[in-house]
Design a protein around this motif. Structure first.
Motif, PDB file in Angstrom:
ATOM      1  N   ASP A 265      56.312 -22.473  49.138  1.00 19.53           N
ATOM      2  CA  ASP A 265      56.602 -22.735  50.552  1.00 19.53           C
ATOM      3  C   ASP A 265      57.773 -23.680  50.752  1.00 19.53           C
ATOM      4  O   ASP A 265      58.201 -23.883  51.890  1.00 19.53           O
ATOM      5  N   GLN A 266      58.265 -24.283  49.661  1.00 19.53           N
ATOM      6  CA  GLN A 266      59.358 -25.241  49.813  1.00 19.53           C
ATOM      7  C   GLN A 266      60.599 -24.529  50.327  1.00 19.53           C
ATOM      8  O   GLN A 266      61.021 -23.504  49.777  1.00 19.53           O
ATOM      9  N   PRO A 267      61.208 -25.012  51.388  1.00 15.70           N
ATOM     10  CA  PRO A 267      62.391 -24.328  51.933  1.00 15.70           C
ATOM     11  C   PRO A 267      63.547 -24.371  50.946  1.00 15.70           C
ATOM     12  O   PRO A 267      63.740 -25.338  50.207  1.00 15.70           O
ATOM     13  N   LEU A 268      64.325 -23.280  50.954  1.00 19.59           N
ATOM     14  CA  LEU A 268      65.467 -23.201  50.069  1.00 19.59           C
ATOM     15  C   LEU A 268      66.577 -24.120  50.559  1.00 19.59           C
ATOM     16  O   LEU A 268      66.844 -24.220  51.762  1.00 19.59           O
ATOM     17  N   SER A 269      67.210 -24.786  49.603  1.00 14.33           N
ATOM     18  CA  SER A 269      68.347 -25.621  49.929  1.00 14.33           C
ATOM     19  C   SER A 269      69.569 -24.742  50.205  1.00 14.33           C
ATOM     20  O   SER A 269      69.625 -23.566  49.811  1.00 14.33           O
ATOM     21  N   LYS A 270      70.530 -25.313  50.892  1.00 18.31           N
ATOM     22  CA  LYS A 270      71.746 -24.568  51.199  1.00 18.31           C
ATOM     23  C   LYS A 270      72.462 -24.122  49.943  1.00 18.31           C
ATOM     24  O   LYS A 270      73.079 -23.039  49.908  1.00 18.31           O
ATOM     25  N   HIS A 271      72.381 -24.934  48.888  1.00 15.83           N
ATOM     26  CA  HIS A 271      73.059 -24.627  47.629  1.00 15.83           C
ATOM     27  C   HIS A 271      72.115 -24.054  46.580  1.00 15.83           C
ATOM     28  O   HIS A 271      72.526 -23.850  45.434  1.00 15.83           O
ATOM     29  N   VAL A 290      63.116 -29.462  30.289  1.00 17.07           N
ATOM     30  CA  VAL A 290      63.017 -28.010  30.170  1.00 17.07           C
ATOM     31  C   VAL A 290      63.557 -27.406  31.464  1.00 17.07           C
ATOM     32  O   VAL A 290      62.942 -27.541  32.524  1.00 17.07           O
ATOM     33  N   VAL A 291      64.718 -26.764  31.373  1.00 13.41           N
ATOM     34  CA  VAL A 291      65.313 -26.080  32.524  1.00 13.41           C
ATOM     35  C   VAL A 291      64.714 -24.677  32.582  1.00 13.41           C
ATOM     36  O   VAL A 291      64.929 -23.868  31.662  1.00 13.41           O
ATOM     37  N   LEU A 292      63.982 -24.377  33.650  1.00 15.17           N
ATOM     38  CA  LEU A 292      63.234 -23.113  33.729  1.00 15.17           C
ATOM     39  C   LEU A 292      64.028 -22.017  34.432  1.00 15.17           C
ATOM     40  O   LEU A 292      64.408 -21.021  33.831  1.00 15.17           O
ATOM     41  N   ARG A 293      64.275 -22.171  35.734  1.00 17.95           N
ATOM     42  CA  ARG A 293      64.957 -21.113  36.478  1.00 17.95           C
ATOM     43  C   ARG A 293      65.599 -21.695  37.730  1.00 17.95           C
ATOM     44  O   ARG A 293      65.372 -22.854  38.083  1.00 17.95           O
ATOM     45  N   ALA A 294      66.359 -20.837  38.413  1.00 20.58           N
ATOM     46  CA  ALA A 294      67.020 -21.223  39.660  1.00 20.58           C
ATOM     47  C   ALA A 294      66.902 -20.073  40.647  1.00 20.58           C
ATOM     48  O   ALA A 294      66.634 -18.918  40.272  1.00 20.58           O
ATOM     49  N   ARG A 295      67.132 -20.385  41.942  1.00 16.87           N
ATOM     50  CA  ARG A 295      67.049 -19.358  42.986  1.00 16.87           C
ATOM     51  C   ARG A 295      67.914 -19.790  44.173  1.00 16.87           C
ATOM     52  O   ARG A 295      68.216 -20.973  44.341  1.00 16.87           O
ATOM     53  N   GLY A 296      68.278 -18.806  44.973  1.00 20.70           N
ATOM     54  CA  GLY A 296      69.049 -19.089  46.181  1.00 20.70           C
ATOM     55  C   GLY A 296      70.443 -19.597  45.925  1.00 20.70           C
ATOM     56  O   GLY A 296      70.971 -20.363  46.736  1.00 20.70           O
ATOM     57  N   LEU A 297      71.100 -19.151  44.827  1.00 19.03           N
ATOM     58  CA  LEU A 297      72.427 -19.662  44.495  1.00 19.03           C
ATOM     59  C   LEU A 297      73.496 -18.978  45.338  1.00 19.03           C
ATOM     60  O   LEU A 297      73.367 -17.802  45.724  1.00 19.03           O
ATOM     61  N   GLN A 298      74.567 -19.695  45.606  1.00 20.53           N
ATOM     62  CA  GLN A 298      75.675 -19.169  46.385  1.00 20.53           C
ATOM     63  C   GLN A 298      76.704 -18.537  45.454  1.00 20.53           C
ATOM     64  O   GLN A 298      77.828 -19.009  45.295  1.00 20.53           O
ATOM     65  N   CYS A 299      76.287 -17.449  44.803  1.00 14.87           N
ATOM     66  CA  CYS A 299      77.181 -16.719  43.913  1.00 14.87           C
ATOM     67  C   CYS A 299      76.648 -15.301  43.766  1.00 14.87           C
ATOM     68  O   CYS A 299      75.495 -15.019  44.112  1.00 14.87           O
ATOM     69  N   SER A 300      77.468 -14.412  43.248  1.00 13.76           N
ATOM     70  CA  SER A 300      77.047 -13.025  43.067  1.00 13.76           C
ATOM     71  C   SER A 300      76.021 -12.922  41.945  1.00 13.76           C
ATOM     72  O   SER A 300      75.945 -13.775  41.055  1.00 13.76           O
ATOM     73  N   HIS A 412      63.417 -28.499  42.755  1.00 12.97           N
ATOM     74  CA  HIS A 412      64.304 -29.457  43.408  1.00 12.97           C
ATOM     75  C   HIS A 412      65.429 -28.710  44.113  1.00 12.97           C
ATOM     76  O   HIS A 412      65.969 -27.724  43.586  1.00 12.97           O
ATOM     77  N   GLY A 413      65.750 -29.181  45.306  1.00 12.85           N
ATOM     78  CA  GLY A 413      66.869 -28.610  46.037  1.00 12.85           C
ATOM     79  C   GLY A 413      68.192 -29.170  45.542  1.00 12.85           C
ATOM     80  O   GLY A 413      68.324 -30.367  45.276  1.00 12.85           O
ATOM     81  N   LEU A 414      69.198 -28.290  45.424  1.00 16.77           N
ATOM     82  CA  LEU A 414      70.511 -28.696  44.953  1.00 16.77           C
ATOM     83  C   LEU A 414      71.362 -29.177  46.127  1.00 16.77           C
ATOM     84  O   LEU A 414      71.289 -28.634  47.237  1.00 16.77           O
ATOM     85  N   GLY A 415      72.138 -30.204  45.858  1.00 16.54           N
ATOM     86  CA  GLY A 415      73.065 -30.718  46.851  1.00 16.54           C
ATOM     87  C   GLY A 415      74.487 -30.429  46.447  1.00 16.54           C
ATOM     88  O   GLY A 415      74.767 -30.021  45.307  1.00 16.54           O
ATOM     89  N   ALA A 416      75.402 -30.642  47.384  1.00 18.45           N
ATOM     90  CA  ALA A 416      76.814 -30.424  47.093  1.00 18.45           C
ATOM     91  C   ALA A 416      77.302 -31.432  46.075  1.00 18.45           C
ATOM     92  O   ALA A 416      76.924 -32.614  46.102  1.00 18.45           O
ATOM     93  N   ALA A 417      78.134 -30.960  45.158  1.00 18.07           N
ATOM     94  CA  ALA A 417      78.612 -31.842  44.090  1.00 18.07           C
ATOM     95  C   ALA A 417      79.472 -32.967  44.639  1.00 18.07           C
ATOM     96  O   ALA A 417      79.424 -34.102  44.147  1.00 18.07           O
ATOM     97  N   ASN A 418      80.247 -32.708  45.698  1.00 19.31           N
ATOM     98  CA  ASN A 418      81.092 -33.770  46.257  1.00 19.31           C
ATOM     99  C   ASN A 418      80.319 -34.746  47.104  1.00 19.31           C
ATOM    100  O   ASN A 418      80.822 -35.799  47.482  1.00 19.31           O
ATOM    101  N   ALA A 419      79.038 -34.421  47.455  1.00 17.33           N
ATOM    102  CA  ALA A 419      78.213 -35.327  48.266  1.00 17.33           C
ATOM    103  C   ALA A 419      77.454 -36.304  47.406  1.00 17.33           C
ATOM    104  O   ALA A 419      76.891 -37.267  47.912  1.00 17.33           O
ATOM    105  N   ILE A 420      77.385 -36.046  46.102  1.00 19.10           N
ATOM    106  CA  ILE A 420      76.679 -36.925  45.162  1.00 19.10           C
ATOM    107  C   ILE A 420      77.687 -37.600  44.269  1.00 19.10           C
ATOM    108  O   ILE A 420      78.625 -36.956  43.788  1.00 19.10           O
TER     109      ILE A 420
END
Length: 424
Positions: A265-271, A290-300, A412-420
């Motif tokens: 139910d966690q909302p997807l982050s913009k990134h 342990v890096v498992l998986r990712a979702r909702g990425l802004q790429c093809s 965890h939701g990803l943030g913009a690299a220039n914002a961190i």
């Protein structure tokens, strides 16, 4: 034959010795009786204390007790009027005794805060049972009440019930961990369900000390865990309640029902979002990521992506590692990266996970030694203690430190690299 004079002398000596022993015995008995009589006379000189006297008295002797304070027993004079009833006299006597008791007892603080008294305002619950009625629906939810006292700067949270627990977890022990975000320390409150099944009872109250100036910036977090037979904790979801003034005024004196937010139910982050498991073994001084998986990425979907994991102590990046390149709209990595970390460095260390789109498909070790185009950053998240992180990232780090025997998994939701702030 012995001389008669010697025998006579021996006999007289024996008789005298016997008489001396008898006289000594009589003298000792007489002295003992005299001392007992003097002791009884000494005791009899003390004043007699009635058993109904509510105060202590001191003896008036020649021991120099003039500096020791004492209280005289109360004197209740009989009323000269016939219309005064006996019940009124008993009531006056009781008031006198209560007044003397508050003055005499060294452990009684008086009307300020008497020992042994409870504070019912901290455990006040709605009286009408209709307010406890569970709303319709099949989702997991918590029943609780929140009340904030501005004069005492105390937040009182009453955890009451939980409903619609999933069937696989109904035979396990259920725990709820309560914490204020952002926390000022690692401590949290914990409640244990009093029964098992789909409908759980807690009926526990907790007090948080929060100042009036900072309560509006805090959020109450209540995470629900199911503990199996192997003592492994499974997170079922959590409820977050912002402590804004408007929310507190609306919730005062009411029973609240809130649905649990699960990982799905966690909302997807913009990134996009990334799922990570963490573990720290103090005896081995080893931090496992342990890096498992990712979702909702802004790429093809056919673009290859990898994760760069950086270990930072204070302001210095001490180690960087990469996962292999994965493809797809929801790439799966399932790679374990380990770092060496001393226990005393835990509070000054953080992890930075940056999702990157490399310009080449070369392995990470080769890309470090060749001059190729810099990878494109798709998003970044920082997980660490209070010095570096807040919210879910801080909660994940604290849970990793407290559970050294298992991998702690969280999205965890990803943030913009220039914002961190860059760690490189």
């Amino acid at each position: 034959m012995a001389d008669p004079s010697v025998a006579l002398a021996s006999g007289l000596s024996a008789v005298l010795l016997f008489l001396l022993l008898i006289a000594l015995t009589v003298y000792l008995l007489w002295r003992k009786r005299q001392s007992q009589r003097q002791y009884q006379q000494l005791i009899s000189t003390n004043p007699c204390i009635p058993p109904c006297t509510p105060v202590l008295q001191t003896s008036h002797g020649s021991y120099g007790l003039a500096g020791v304070p004492f209280f005289l027993p109360p004197r209740f004079e009989s009323s000269s009027h016939a219309e005064v009833s006996e019940g009124r006299e008993e009531e006056e006597q009781w008031e006198h005794q209560q007044h003397l008791h508050t003055q005499r007892g060294s452990l009684t603080i008086g009307s300020w805060f008497p020992l042994g008294n409870l504070r019912p305002d901290l455990y006040r619950l709605p009286e009408e049972t209709s307010e406890w009625a569970e709303p319709g629906g099949s989702s997991m939810r918590l029943c609780f009440a929140v009340l904030y006292y501005q004069d005492k700067e105390q937040l009182v949270v009453s955890l009451l019930r939980a409903a619609n627990l999933p069937a696989p977890y109904q035979s396990n022990t259920t725990l709820v961990k309560l914490q204020l975000l952002p926390p000022d320390d690692r401590r949290h409150r914990q409640a244990k369900a009093r029964c098992k099944g789909s409908q759980l009872q807690f009926n526990d109250s907790f007090v948080f000390q929060v100042s009036n100036s900072s309560v509006g910036q805090c959020t109450l977090s209540m995470s629900v865990y199911s503990v199996d037979r192997l003592k492994k904790h499974h997170m079922l979801g959590r409820v977050t309640f912002p402590l804004r003034p408007s929310e507190l005024r609306e919730a005062a004196g009411k029973v609240l029902w809130r649905d649990l937010e699960t990982e799905s139910d966690q909302p997807l982050s913009k990134h996009g979002n990334i799922q990570v498991s963490l573990n720290y073994n103090q005896s081995l001084q080893r931090l496992t990521v342990v890096v498992l998986r990712a979702r909702g990425l802004q790429c093809s979907s056919n673009t290859g992506v990898c994760v760069q994991v950086s270990l930072q102590i204070h302001t210095q990046v001490v180690k960087m590692k990469w996962t292999s390149v994965a493809r797809g709209s929801e790439p799966t990595f399932n790679e374990k990266l380990t770092f060496r970390l001393h226990p005393r460095q835990l509070d000054a260390t953080c992890l930075s996970l940056e999702l990157q789109q490399p310009a080449t498909e070369e392995p990470a070790e080769y890309r470090q030694t060749t001059s190729v185009t810099a990878p494109r950053s798709l998003g970044i998240v920082v997980i660490g203690p209070f010095m570096y992180a807040r919210g879910r990232e801080l909660e994940h780090w604290n849970e990793m430190v407290n559970k050294s025997q298992e991998l702690v998994k969280q999205w965890h939701g990803l943030g913009a690299a220039n914002a961190i702030q860059s760690l490189s």
